[in-house]
Design a protein around this motif. Structure first.
Motif, PDB file in Angstrom:
ATOM      1  N   UNK A 192     127.272  33.092  33.732  1.00 60.67           N
ATOM      2  CA  UNK A 192     128.724  33.051  33.926  1.00 60.67           C
ATOM      3  C   UNK A 192     129.439  32.678  32.635  1.00 60.67           C
ATOM      4  N   UNK A 193     128.986  31.622  31.966  1.00 60.62           N
ATOM      5  CA  UNK A 193     129.669  31.186  30.741  1.00 60.62           C
ATOM      6  C   UNK A 193     129.528  32.227  29.634  1.00 60.62           C
ATOM      7  N   UNK A 194     128.388  32.935  29.592  1.00 59.89           N
ATOM      8  CA  UNK A 194     128.228  33.997  28.597  1.00 59.89           C
ATOM      9  C   UNK A 194     129.214  35.136  28.854  1.00 59.89           C
ATOM     10  N   UNK A 195     129.445  35.423  30.136  1.00 59.59           N
ATOM     11  CA  UNK A 195     130.367  36.510  30.480  1.00 59.59           C
ATOM     12  C   UNK A 195     131.816  36.148  30.151  1.00 59.59           C
ATOM     13  N   UNK A 196     132.258  34.959  30.554  1.00 61.56           N
ATOM     14  CA  UNK A 196     133.673  34.608  30.377  1.00 61.56           C
ATOM     15  C   UNK A 196     133.984  34.118  28.970  1.00 61.56           C
ATOM     16  N   UNK A 197     132.953  33.900  28.160  1.00 55.63           N
ATOM     17  CA  UNK A 197     133.170  33.415  26.798  1.00 55.63           C
ATOM     18  C   UNK A 197     133.146  34.533  25.761  1.00 55.63           C
ATOM     19  N   UNK A 198     132.934  35.763  26.216  1.00 53.49           N
ATOM     20  CA  UNK A 198     132.917  36.885  25.269  1.00 53.49           C
ATOM     21  C   UNK A 198     134.278  37.028  24.583  1.00 53.49           C
ATOM     22  N   UNK A 199     134.252  37.297  23.325  1.00 58.36           N
ATOM     23  CA  UNK A 199     135.492  37.489  22.579  1.00 58.36           C
ATOM     24  C   UNK A 199     136.090  36.213  22.038  1.00 58.36           C
ATOM     25  N   UNK A 230     135.536  37.308  17.482  1.00 58.64           N
ATOM     26  CA  UNK A 230     136.655  36.779  18.259  1.00 58.64           C
ATOM     27  C   UNK A 230     137.707  37.861  18.470  1.00 58.64           C
ATOM     28  N   UNK A 231     138.201  37.962  19.705  1.00 56.58           N
ATOM     29  CA  UNK A 231     139.252  38.943  20.010  1.00 56.58           C
ATOM     30  C   UNK A 231     140.584  38.281  20.328  1.00 56.58           C
ATOM     31  N   UNK A 232     140.682  36.984  20.125  1.00 55.91           N
ATOM     32  CA  UNK A 232     141.919  36.272  20.471  1.00 55.91           C
ATOM     33  C   UNK A 232     143.118  36.859  19.728  1.00 55.91           C
ATOM     34  N   UNK A 233     142.990  37.027  18.421  1.00 54.23           N
ATOM     35  CA  UNK A 233     144.097  37.601  17.652  1.00 54.23           C
ATOM     36  C   UNK A 233     144.260  39.090  17.935  1.00 54.23           C
ATOM     37  N   UNK A 234     143.147  39.770  18.252  1.00 54.54           N
ATOM     38  CA  UNK A 234     143.221  41.192  18.587  1.00 54.54           C
ATOM     39  C   UNK A 234     144.045  41.405  19.850  1.00 54.54           C
ATOM     40  N   UNK A 235     143.867  40.507  20.830  1.00 53.17           N
ATOM     41  CA  UNK A 235     144.680  40.555  22.049  1.00 53.17           C
ATOM     42  C   UNK A 235     146.161  40.500  21.692  1.00 53.17           C
ATOM     43  N   UNK A 236     146.513  39.585  20.807  1.00 51.09           N
ATOM     44  CA  UNK A 236     147.921  39.441  20.428  1.00 51.09           C
ATOM     45  C   UNK A 236     148.429  40.664  19.664  1.00 51.09           C
ATOM     46  N   UNK A 237     147.598  41.229  18.796  1.00 50.29           N
ATOM     47  CA  UNK A 237     148.010  42.415  18.041  1.00 50.29           C
ATOM     48  C   UNK A 237     148.256  43.598  18.979  1.00 50.29           C
ATOM     49  N   UNK A 238     147.405  43.760  19.983  1.00 49.83           N
ATOM     50  CA  UNK A 238     147.601  44.832  20.965  1.00 49.83           C
ATOM     51  C   UNK A 238     148.899  44.617  21.731  1.00 49.83           C
ATOM     52  N   UNK A 252     144.354  30.377  41.894  1.00 49.70           N
ATOM     53  CA  UNK A 252     142.950  30.016  42.044  1.00 49.70           C
ATOM     54  C   UNK A 252     142.820  28.535  42.388  1.00 49.70           C
ATOM     55  N   UNK A 253     141.944  28.227  43.332  1.00 49.58           N
ATOM     56  CA  UNK A 253     141.724  26.824  43.684  1.00 49.58           C
ATOM     57  C   UNK A 253     140.448  26.283  43.034  1.00 49.58           C
ATOM     58  N   UNK A 254     140.014  26.966  41.971  1.00 44.16           N
ATOM     59  CA  UNK A 254     138.877  26.506  41.181  1.00 44.16           C
ATOM     60  C   UNK A 254     139.383  25.967  39.843  1.00 44.16           C
ATOM     61  N   UNK A 255     138.592  25.111  39.243  1.00 43.34           N
ATOM     62  CA  UNK A 255     138.943  24.557  37.941  1.00 43.34           C
ATOM     63  C   UNK A 255     138.895  25.648  36.873  1.00 43.34           C
ATOM     64  N   UNK A 256     139.865  25.633  35.962  1.00 43.91           N
ATOM     65  CA  UNK A 256     139.842  26.519  34.798  1.00 43.91           C
ATOM     66  C   UNK A 256     139.110  25.785  33.678  1.00 43.91           C
ATOM     67  N   UNK A 257     137.936  26.254  33.323  1.00 43.06           N
ATOM     68  CA  UNK A 257     137.119  25.584  32.308  1.00 43.06           C
ATOM     69  C   UNK A 257     137.558  25.984  30.907  1.00 43.06           C
ATOM     70  N   UNK A 258     137.350  25.081  29.981  1.00 38.27           N
ATOM     71  CA  UNK A 258     137.794  25.310  28.596  1.00 38.27           C
ATOM     72  C   UNK A 258     137.083  26.488  27.946  1.00 38.27           C
ATOM     73  N   UNK A 259     135.874  26.787  28.396  1.00 38.93           N
ATOM     74  CA  UNK A 259     135.146  27.916  27.799  1.00 38.93           C
ATOM     75  C   UNK A 259     135.365  29.225  28.562  1.00 38.93           C
ATOM     76  N   UNK A 260     136.265  29.193  29.551  1.00 35.29           N
ATOM     77  CA  UNK A 260     136.591  30.409  30.294  1.00 35.29           C
ATOM     78  C   UNK A 260     137.774  31.106  29.620  1.00 35.29           C
ATOM     79  N   UNK A 261     137.458  32.089  28.798  1.00 37.54           N
ATOM     80  CA  UNK A 261     138.508  32.832  28.073  1.00 37.54           C
ATOM     81  C   UNK A 261     138.427  34.310  28.478  1.00 37.54           C
TER      82      UNK A 261
END
Length: 716
Positions: free
Chosen positions: A274-281, A290-298, A617-626
Motif C-alpha cells: 500500500x505505501x509503495x503504491x500511494x508513495x509513487x511520485x 518526484x512528480x509533485x512539481x510536474x502536477x503543478x506544471x500540468x 473519508x473516515x480513515x486517517x490521511x497518512x503523511x506518506x500517502x501522496x
C-alpha cells in the motif's frame, strides 16, 4: 472504443499545433510494401478480410488513407474559399463522411487485431497506427475555413434537422477548444501552452512507470499466497513451469496489487504494498522521480489554456463536452450522495472492525491496507456462496443464449451467428443483427471470449467500434467484444463468475448503443459525440438487469444439472454486491471532487487533499500517502476534470433502470419502456444531447435517489 468524443485534442489527446492556416505537422509512418498495401482488407460482403490483416498492410493502408483524408480536407477548404457553401452538408459533411469511412475502418481493424491478438499487432506498431489515424482525423476539426463555414451555417436561419444542428455544434466546439477563434499572436501562445502540457504529461507518465516498476517483493512461503487467484500466482511465479511452488515476485501491477490487498493475511506485507503504491511520485531519496512539481506544471498549463480560450478555469472548460451543465451541478449531486454515503461508510467501517477484532485483529483501528482483506473475509462469512459455487451456474453458452433472447424480445431484433466468416482466431464468432422486418442485417459484431496466453492484453474486456453507421456511405455498424474468460476445459464449458457476467452485460449494452443507432451521419452515430459523462450509461443500464431474478433465471443453468440460480444464492449475491457500498462510493466521490478541485482551484495540490479528505473519508490521511502524485488518469489519460463521469453515468443509468423496476411485474409495460429505451438511448447516439434524451425518456431531470437505492444506501 474508438468513437470520436468531443475535443480530445485539448481535453486528453496529444496535439501538434502549427498556425491554423497550414493545419498539422504530419508524422507519416513508414509505408509497408506495395504488395501488402494492395491486399484486400474488406470482402465483397463488407466484412473485414482478417486473413489479410497484418501489421504491414494496416500501416500501409492507414498511411494511404490518412494522406487521402488530409488532401480531401484541403480540397474542401479550397472549394469553400472559392465559393461559399449554399448547402454545407452537401459541400462539407457528405464529402467528409466518404473520406473518413475507409480510414476509420482500417483504424478499427487495427485496434481489434491489437486487442484480440497482440502477437500479430504489438503495442508499438498499434500506437504508430493509432497516432497517424488520429492526427489525420483531427485535421477536419482544426481547419479555420471549415470552422468559419460551420459558424456561418449555425447563424443562418435555414431548415436544419436536430442531427444536423448537433453536428454543426460539435465542429464549433471542437474548433473553439482547439484555438481556432484565436488571433495569430494568441494562437502562437496557445501552441506553446499545448507543447508544455504535452511535455509535462510525458514526464509524469515516465516517472510513474519507473516508480511502479522499481518496487517488487519476493515471497517464498506458500501459506502467504494460499488464497491468491491461480492466474496471479502463474504470472508472478519465478518458476513458470511450477507456478504453484514459488517463489513469487509480486509487483504493483494492478491485478497483483489487488490480490495482495484482498488475499494476503500478513498485515506488514499489505502495508508495504500500500505505501509503495500511494508513495509513487514523491521520492524523498530520488528527486528525479518526484512528480509533485510536474502536477503543478500540468495544472498551470491547463489553467493558462482555459483562460486563453475564455474560460474561468479548466474544469469550466471541461464542462463544454459533458452532459452535466456545470461544475456546481456535479458538486450538488456529489453532496446529495454524500449525505447518505458518509454515515453509511462510518457504520460499515465500524462493523468491519468489530468483525476483524473478533477474528484476532489486535490494532486500534482499520487502515486502508486492511479494508480489502477484511472485506473478503467478511464476505466469506456472511454470504452463502463462493465464486466457484456461483460460477457453476453461469456457463458462457447459457449466458449468451439468455442475453440474446432477452435483447431480442426487449428491442425487437434478431441476433444470428453467421458461419464461415474470416476471423483472427478460431474461437471468434460473428453475429448479424436483424430487425424483424428486415431481410438484410442492420449491424454485426464479433465475439472473442477466451483468454489466450501472450496474445491478449490483461483486461476485463473491450468493446471496439470497428465501423460506424453512415447512410451517406451505405455502411452498417460493426463492432467487436473481446474478453479474457477462462476457456473450456475437458468435460466442462467455460463458466463465468458473477462479476464477469455483469461485465459482459455492461459491454453488450455498450455494444448495442453502437450497433442499433439510427442516425444518418457517422459523426454522431452510436457512441460518437456522446458526452463523456454519458458514454457508459447504456452499459450500466444493462448491468442493472442482473438485479432482476427473471433475467438471471433466463441466463443461468448449472453446467451439470441445468438448474437456474437458486433464490437463496441470488439474494446472497445481491447483498454481497452492496457490501461496503458507502466506503466505495465515498472513495469514488473523493477522487471526483479532488479532480474538479485540482482543475478549478489555485491552491497547492497537497493543501487541496488535506481540505477534501476528511469530508469524504473516515480513515486517517497518512503523511506518506501522496496519491495525487500518481493520479495518472487525470494527469496523463483523458479524464482531466472528468473523473466524475464514471459516477455520473452510474447515476443516470440507475435512474433509467428505475423506470423498468417500477413496472417490473407488468411485462407489457416493461416492453413498452424497452421500446422507448431503444428509440432514445440506443438509437439517437450523439445526435441529441443526453440531457434532452433523458428528459424525454424519464419526463424529468435526473436524480441520484435511484443510485442510492440500488446501493442499499437510501435511508428514507
Amino acid at each position: 472504443m474508438i468513437s470520436s468524443n468531443w475535443s480530445r485534442s485539448i481535453l486528453g489527446i496529444k496535439f501538434i499545433p502549427r498556425r491554423y492556416q497550414h493545419g498539422y505537422i504530419i508524422l507519416v509512418p513508414e509505408i509497408g510494401e506495395e504488395s501488402d498495401a494492395k491486399k484486400p482488407l474488406v470482402k465483397s460482403d463488407g466484412l473485414p478480410e482478417f486473413n489479410n490483416v497484418t501489421i504491414e498492410n494496416c500501416r500501409a493502408a492507414v498511411a494511404k488513407e490518412s494522406l487521402e483524408f488530409e488532401a480531401g480536407v484541403k480540397s474542401i477548404e479550397k472549394d469553400l474559399q472559392d465559393k461559399p457553401p449554399k448547402d454545407i452538408f452537401k459541400q462539407v459533411f457528405n464529402p467528409l463522411e466518404v473520406l473518413g469511412a475507409p480510414l476509420d475502418l482500417i483504424w478499427g481493424l487495427s485496434k481489434t487485431l491489437y486487442l484480440g491478438n497482440s502477437s500479430l499487432m504489438p503495442t508499438s506498431n498499434y500506437i504508430s497506427i493509432h497516432e497517424r489515424a488520429r492526427q489525420a482525423r483531427a485535421s477536419k476539426y482544426n481547419n479555420k475555413t471549415i470552422y468559419n463555414a460551420v459558424r456561418d451555417a449555425l447563424q443562418t436561419k435555414t431548415d436544419k434537422t436536430v442531427e444536423e444542428t448537433r453536428i454543426l455544434q460539435k465542429f464549433l466546439i471542437e474548433g473553439k477548444l482547439n484555438g481556432l477563434e484565436l488571433e495569430d499572436k494568441n494562437f502562437t501562445i496557445f501552441a506553446e501552452y499545448m507543447a508544455t502540457l504535452s511535455k509535462e504529461k510525458s514526464s509524469f507518465k515516465l516517472k510513474n512507470e519507473i516508480s511502479t516498476k522499481r518496487f517488487s517483493h519476493v515471497i517464498g512461503d506458500k501459506a502467504i499466497v494460499n488464497d491468491f487467484p491461480d492466474y496471479v500466482l502463474k504470472s508472478a511465479s519465478l518458476n513458470p513451469h511450477l507456478p504453484e511452488k514459488g517463489p513469487w515476485k509480486l509487483t504493483l501491477q494492478p491485478h497483483i496489487y489487488r490480490a495482495v490487498l484482498e488475499c494476503c493475511p500478513e498485515r506488514k506485507i499489505r502495508w508495504n504494498f500500500w505505501q509503495a503504491m500511494v508513495n509513487r511520485g514523491y521520492h524523498h531519496g530520488d528527486r528525479e522521480l518526484s512528480t509533485s512539481l510536474t502536477v503543478e506544471e500540468i495544472r498551470f498549463a491547463r489553467r493558462d489554456i482555459a483562460k486563453l480560450l475564455g474560460f474561468e478555469n479548466f474544469a469550466e472548460m471541461s464542462m463544454q463536452t459533458k452532459m452535466a451543465s456545470s461544475v456546481s451541478e456535479v458538486k450538488n449531486v456529489i453532496n446529495t450522495l454524500l449525505e447518505e454515503a458518509y454515515p453509511a461508510q462510518e457504520n460499515e467501517v465500524k462493523e468491519l472492525y468489530e468483525f476483524a477484532a473478533s477474528r484476532g485483529f489486535e490494532h486500534e483501528q482499520l487502515e486502508l491496507w486492511d479494508v480489502d482483506y477484511w472485506k473478503k473475509q467478511q464476505q466469506k462469512f456472511l454470504y452463502v456462496h463462493s465464486d466457484d459455487d456461483v460460477k457453476a451456474y453461469f456457463p458462457l453458452k447459457s449466458v449468451m443464449n439468455g442475453l440474446f433472447e432477452f435483447c431480442e424480445k426487449m428491442f425487437n431484433i434478431k441476433i444470428k451467428e453467421r458461419p464461415k466468416t474470416t476471423v483472427w482466431h478460431k474461437d471468434v464468432k460473428f453475429y448479424d443483427i436483424f430487425e424483424d422486418y428486415s431481410s438484410a442485417p442492420i449491424a454485426g459484431f464479433y465475439f472473442d471470449p477466451y483468454a489466450r496466453d501472450q496474445q491478449k492484453i490483461d483486461s476485463s474486456g473491450w468493446m471496439v467500434a470497428i465501423q460506424n453507421k453512415s447512410e451517406i456511405c451505405s455502411k452498417i455498424p460493426l463492432g467487436a467484444l473481446i474478453f479474457n474468460f477462462d476457456p473450456p476445459t475437458s468435460g466442462r464449458d467455460s463458466c463465468l463468475t458473477f462479476k464477469e457476467t455483469k461485465n459482459l452485460f455492461k459491454k453488450f449494452g455498450h455494444n448495442l448503443q453502437h450497433l442499433l443507432t439510427r442516425v444518418k451521419y457517422s459523426e454522431v452515430a452510436g457512441l460518437s459525440n456522446v458526452e463523456w459523462d454519458a458514454v457508459d450509461v447504456c452499459g450500466n443500464v444493462f448491468g442493472h438487469w442482473l438485479e432482476n431474478k427473471t433475467v438471471v433465471d433466463k441466463i443461468s443453468s448449472h453446467y451439470e444439472t441445468g438448474e437456474s440460480l437458486p433464490n437463496e444464492m441470488f439474494e446472497s449475491l445481491m447483498q454481497s454486491e452492496k457490501q461496503l457500498a458507502g466506503v466505495d462510493l465515498c472513495h469514488e466521490m473523493y477522487l471526483a471532487s479532488l479532480d474538479l478541485e485540482l482543475h478549478s482551484s489555485k491552491d497547492f495540490w497537497a493543501d487541496i487533499v488535506k481540505k477534501l479528505w476528511p469530508n469524504y473519508r473516515c480513515f486517517k490521511l497518512h503523511s506518506n500517502d501522496v496519491h495525487t502524485c500518481s493520479f495518472t488518469r487525470i494527469f496523463v489519460e483523458e479524464w482531466a476534470a472528468a473523473y466524475y463521469s464514471h459516477l455520473w453515468s452510474r447515476m443516470i443509468a440507475a435512474d433509467i433502470y428505475s423506470a423498468f423496476y417500477e413496472v417490473r411485474d407488468n411485462e407489457q409495460k416493461t416492453l413498452e419502456i424497452g421500446k422507448r429505451f431503444r428509440n432514445s438511448f440506443l438509437s439517437l447516439g450523439g445526435s441529441v444531447h443526453p440531457g434532452q434524451v433523458f428528459r424525454e425518456f424519464r419526463g424529468r431531470d435526473p436524480s441520484p435517489k435511484a443510485l442510492l437505492r440500488s446501493l442499499g444506501l437510501k435511508r428514507k
